[in-house]
Write a protein that holds these residues in place. Structure first.
Motif, PDB file in Angstrom:
ATOM      1  N   ILE A  62      16.660  27.194  -1.822  1.00  0.00           N
ATOM      2  CA  ILE A  62      17.845  26.340  -1.371  1.00  0.00           C
ATOM      3  C   ILE A  62      17.917  25.022  -1.828  1.00  0.00           C
ATOM      4  N   PHE A  63      19.226  24.934  -2.636  1.00  0.00           N
ATOM      5  CA  PHE A  63      19.198  23.375  -3.228  1.00  0.00           C
ATOM      6  C   PHE A  63      20.323  22.657  -2.332  1.00  0.00           C
ATOM      7  N   TYR A  64      19.651  21.642  -1.895  1.00  0.00           N
ATOM      8  CA  TYR A  64      20.307  20.745  -0.983  1.00  0.00           C
ATOM      9  C   TYR A  64      21.224  19.585  -1.271  1.00  0.00           C
ATOM     10  N   GLU A  65      22.729  19.397  -0.914  1.00  0.00           N
ATOM     11  CA  GLU A  65      23.230  18.176  -1.190  1.00  0.00           C
ATOM     12  C   GLU A  65      23.575  17.717   0.187  1.00  0.00           C
ATOM     13  N   PHE A  66      23.998  16.333   0.166  1.00  0.00           N
ATOM     14  CA  PHE A  66      24.371  15.884   1.532  1.00  0.00           C
ATOM     15  C   PHE A  66      25.641  15.032   1.254  1.00  0.00           C
ATOM     16  N   MET A  67      26.693  14.953   2.277  1.00  0.00           N
ATOM     17  CA  MET A  67      27.885  14.422   2.123  1.00  0.00           C
ATOM     18  C   MET A  67      28.062  13.410   3.242  1.00  0.00           C
ATOM     19  N   PRO A  68      27.907  12.230   3.038  1.00  0.00           N
ATOM     20  CA  PRO A  68      28.304  11.229   4.017  1.00  0.00           C
ATOM     21  C   PRO A  68      29.574  11.557   5.002  1.00  0.00           C
ATOM     22  N   LEU A  69      29.359  11.415   6.101  1.00  0.00           N
ATOM     23  CA  LEU A  69      30.433  11.877   7.160  1.00  0.00           C
ATOM     24  C   LEU A  69      31.781  11.514   6.803  1.00  0.00           C
ATOM     25  N   GLU A  70      31.764  10.158   6.470  1.00  0.00           N
ATOM     26  CA  GLU A  70      33.056   9.366   6.238  1.00  0.00           C
ATOM     27  C   GLU A  70      33.693  10.004   4.901  1.00  0.00           C
ATOM     28  N   GLU A  71      33.017  10.724   3.886  1.00  0.00           N
ATOM     29  CA  GLU A  71      33.460  11.323   2.882  1.00  0.00           C
ATOM     30  C   GLU A  71      34.010  12.762   3.087  1.00  0.00           C
ATOM     31  N   VAL A  72      33.813  13.336   4.283  1.00  0.00           N
ATOM     32  CA  VAL A  72      34.390  14.686   4.412  1.00  0.00           C
ATOM     33  C   VAL A  72      35.974  14.579   4.593  1.00  0.00           C
ATOM     34  N   GLY A  73      36.450  15.627   3.698  1.00  0.00           N
ATOM     35  CA  GLY A  73      37.995  15.699   3.731  1.00  0.00           C
ATOM     36  C   GLY A  73      38.689  14.889   2.581  1.00  0.00           C
ATOM     37  N   LYS A  74      37.849  13.986   1.800  1.00  0.00           N
ATOM     38  CA  LYS A  74      38.386  13.231   0.719  1.00  0.00           C
ATOM     39  C   LYS A  74      38.630  14.220  -0.575  1.00  0.00           C
ATOM     40  N   GLU A  75      39.514  13.890  -1.626  1.00  0.00           N
ATOM     41  CA  GLU A  75      39.809  14.749  -2.495  1.00  0.00           C
ATOM     42  C   GLU A  75      38.493  15.045  -3.406  1.00  0.00           C
ATOM     43  N   PHE A  76      38.029  13.738  -3.646  1.00  0.00           N
ATOM     44  CA  PHE A  76      36.745  13.640  -4.699  1.00  0.00           C
ATOM     45  C   PHE A  76      35.795  12.849  -3.715  1.00  0.00           C
ATOM     46  N   PRO A  77      34.926  13.846  -2.902  1.00  0.00           N
ATOM     47  CA  PRO A  77      34.008  13.207  -2.087  1.00  0.00           C
ATOM     48  C   PRO A  77      32.823  12.972  -2.772  1.00  0.00           C
ATOM     49  N   ARG A  78      31.938  11.777  -2.368  1.00  0.00           N
ATOM     50  CA  ARG A  78      30.638  11.561  -2.856  1.00  0.00           C
ATOM     51  C   ARG A  78      29.443  12.242  -2.202  1.00  0.00           C
ATOM     52  N   THR A  79      28.548  12.762  -3.056  1.00  0.00           N
ATOM     53  CA  THR A  79      27.535  13.626  -2.215  1.00  0.00           C
ATOM     54  C   THR A  79      26.177  13.019  -2.798  1.00  0.00           C
ATOM     55  N   CYS A  80      25.194  13.128  -2.113  1.00  0.00           N
ATOM     56  CA  CYS A  80      23.717  12.878  -2.449  1.00  0.00           C
ATOM     57  C   CYS A  80      22.899  13.678  -2.670  1.00  0.00           C
ATOM     58  N   CYS A  81      21.935  13.653  -3.540  1.00  0.00           N
ATOM     59  CA  CYS A  81      20.818  14.585  -3.574  1.00  0.00           C
ATOM     60  C   CYS A  81      19.887  14.275  -2.625  1.00  0.00           C
ATOM     61  N   LEU A  82      18.925  15.256  -2.281  1.00  0.00           N
ATOM     62  CA  LEU A  82      17.837  14.991  -1.305  1.00  0.00           C
ATOM     63  C   LEU A  82      17.092  13.529  -1.342  1.00  0.00           C
ATOM     64  N   GLU A  83      16.707  13.238  -2.590  1.00  0.00           N
ATOM     65  CA  GLU A  83      15.927  12.035  -2.655  1.00  0.00           C
ATOM     66  C   GLU A  83      16.932  10.720  -2.406  1.00  0.00           C
ATOM     67  N   GLU A  84      18.204  10.974  -2.521  1.00  0.00           N
ATOM     68  CA  GLU A  84      19.134   9.614  -2.189  1.00  0.00           C
ATOM     69  C   GLU A  84      19.527   9.427  -0.750  1.00  0.00           C
ATOM     70  N   VAL A  85      19.410  10.344   0.118  1.00  0.00           N
ATOM     71  CA  VAL A  85      19.763  10.371   1.519  1.00  0.00           C
ATOM     72  C   VAL A  85      18.871   9.094   2.227  1.00  0.00           C
ATOM     73  N   GLU A  86      19.726   8.547   3.182  1.00  0.00           N
ATOM     74  CA  GLU A  86      19.354   7.423   4.034  1.00  0.00           C
ATOM     75  C   GLU A  86      18.750   7.950   5.301  1.00  0.00           C
ATOM     76  N   LEU A  87      18.020   7.086   6.096  1.00  0.00           N
ATOM     77  CA  LEU A  87      17.497   7.492   7.326  1.00  0.00           C
ATOM     78  C   LEU A  87      18.921   7.068   8.225  1.00  0.00           C
ATOM     79  N   ASN A  88      19.080   7.687   9.382  1.00  0.00           N
ATOM     80  CA  ASN A  88      19.676   7.557  10.429  1.00  0.00           C
ATOM     81  C   ASN A  88      21.299   7.381   9.950  1.00  0.00           C
ATOM     82  N   LYS A  89      21.594   8.299   8.899  1.00  0.00           N
ATOM     83  CA  LYS A  89      22.940   8.258   8.499  1.00  0.00           C
ATOM     84  C   LYS A  89      23.361   9.698   8.677  1.00  0.00           C
TER      85      LYS A  89
END
Length: 264
Positions: A62-89
């Motif tokens: 499995i290849f994971y990507e993570f979208m900050p919750l505030e980006e969900v629903g946007k036309e061009f949302p920002r996503t993060c690779c695993l190494e880019e995630v922040e704690l407690n977000k």
């Protein structure tokens, strides 16, 4: 060992039911292990009984990507690779798999508690939240509040659903909680007050909206009759493990149906 988690949509947290299980199985040798598995893949498992967070399965195709919750629903949302995630977000999880799924949003939100190794907790669903007044209430907040309210009032919760009241006849806004109790609290008013206070403690946005009762009034708890949520699922043709109760909703669509059925 008992597993919590599910292979089904609307994955159900075990935490609200932990005390009920302890009453049935009283042996200290019984351990409950959080898992996170679905038909799309196996994503995580608890590897330390003293830590509720789950170890992310990074070698299961499995290849994971993570979208900050505030980006969900946007036309061009920002996503993060695993190494880019922040704690407690809070992130919405997106997966691509060796079985052919491509950038599929699972629908769950997660929060990382560690990056070495990668460990996380499930905090809710991308569609199950209340943000009618900017309070950004998620399922993780709700369950922490319910756990504390139950512990302090002797209550046990079978099922619940909550939604905003946008404005009543007195021009007051609040959250409305419909709760079916397996064991009633010593006082509904006390239960509601503890739940409200705990939500303010775990969610600064909710606390800000509750400041001096200006934007949000104290929450309201309505006691659901026995079997209400089962009957609601049956009426919707959604009985069975594939379907769960919507815990939090940003509209009153579900709770209005439940309240009407609660009169029966």
């Amino acid at each position: 060992m008992a597993q919590s988690g599910s292979v089904l949509p609307w994955r159900r947290s075990f935490n609200p039911y932990r005390e009920q299980y302890k009453q049935v199985i009283q042996s200290p040798k019984m351990h409950y292990v959080e898992t996170y598995n679905a038909s799309e893949g196996y994503f995580g498992t608890q590897n330390d009984l003293s830590d509720p967070a789950m170890l992310l399965m990074i070698d299961y195709g499995i290849f994971y990507e993570f979208m900050p919750l505030e980006e969900v629903g946007k036309e061009f949302p920002r996503t993060c690779c695993l190494e880019e995630v922040e704690l407690n977000k809070n992130y919405a999880m997106i997966i691509s798999t060796s079985c052919g799924l491509w950038r599929y949003m699972i629908g769950d939100t997660v929060k990382f508690t560690s990056k070495n190794p990668y460990k996380f907790i499930i905090t809710g669903r991308t569609k199950h939240f209340i943000n009618a007044f900017g309070e950004e209430l998620i399922v993780d907040n709700a369950e922490k509040g319910l756990i504390k309210a139950c512990a302090m009032t002797g209550a046990q919760v079978s099922d619940y659903s909550a939604a905003p009241v946008f404005m009543d006849e007195h021009a007051k806004c609040r959250h409305q909680w419909l709760i079916e109790f397996a064991k009633m609290p010593d006082s509904i008013e006390n239960f509601a007050a503890i739940l409200d206070t705990t939500l303010k403690e775990v969610n600064s946005d909710y606390e800000a909206k509750r400041w001096k009762d200006i934007a949000l009034q104290p929450l309201e708890v309505i006691v659901a009759r026995k079997g209400l949520f089962h009957d609601w699922l049956a009426k919707k043709g959604k009985l069975g493990g594939q379907h769960k109760i919507p815990r939090l909703s940003n509209t009153r669509e579900y709770i209005e149906e439940m309240l009407e059925l609660n009169k029966a």
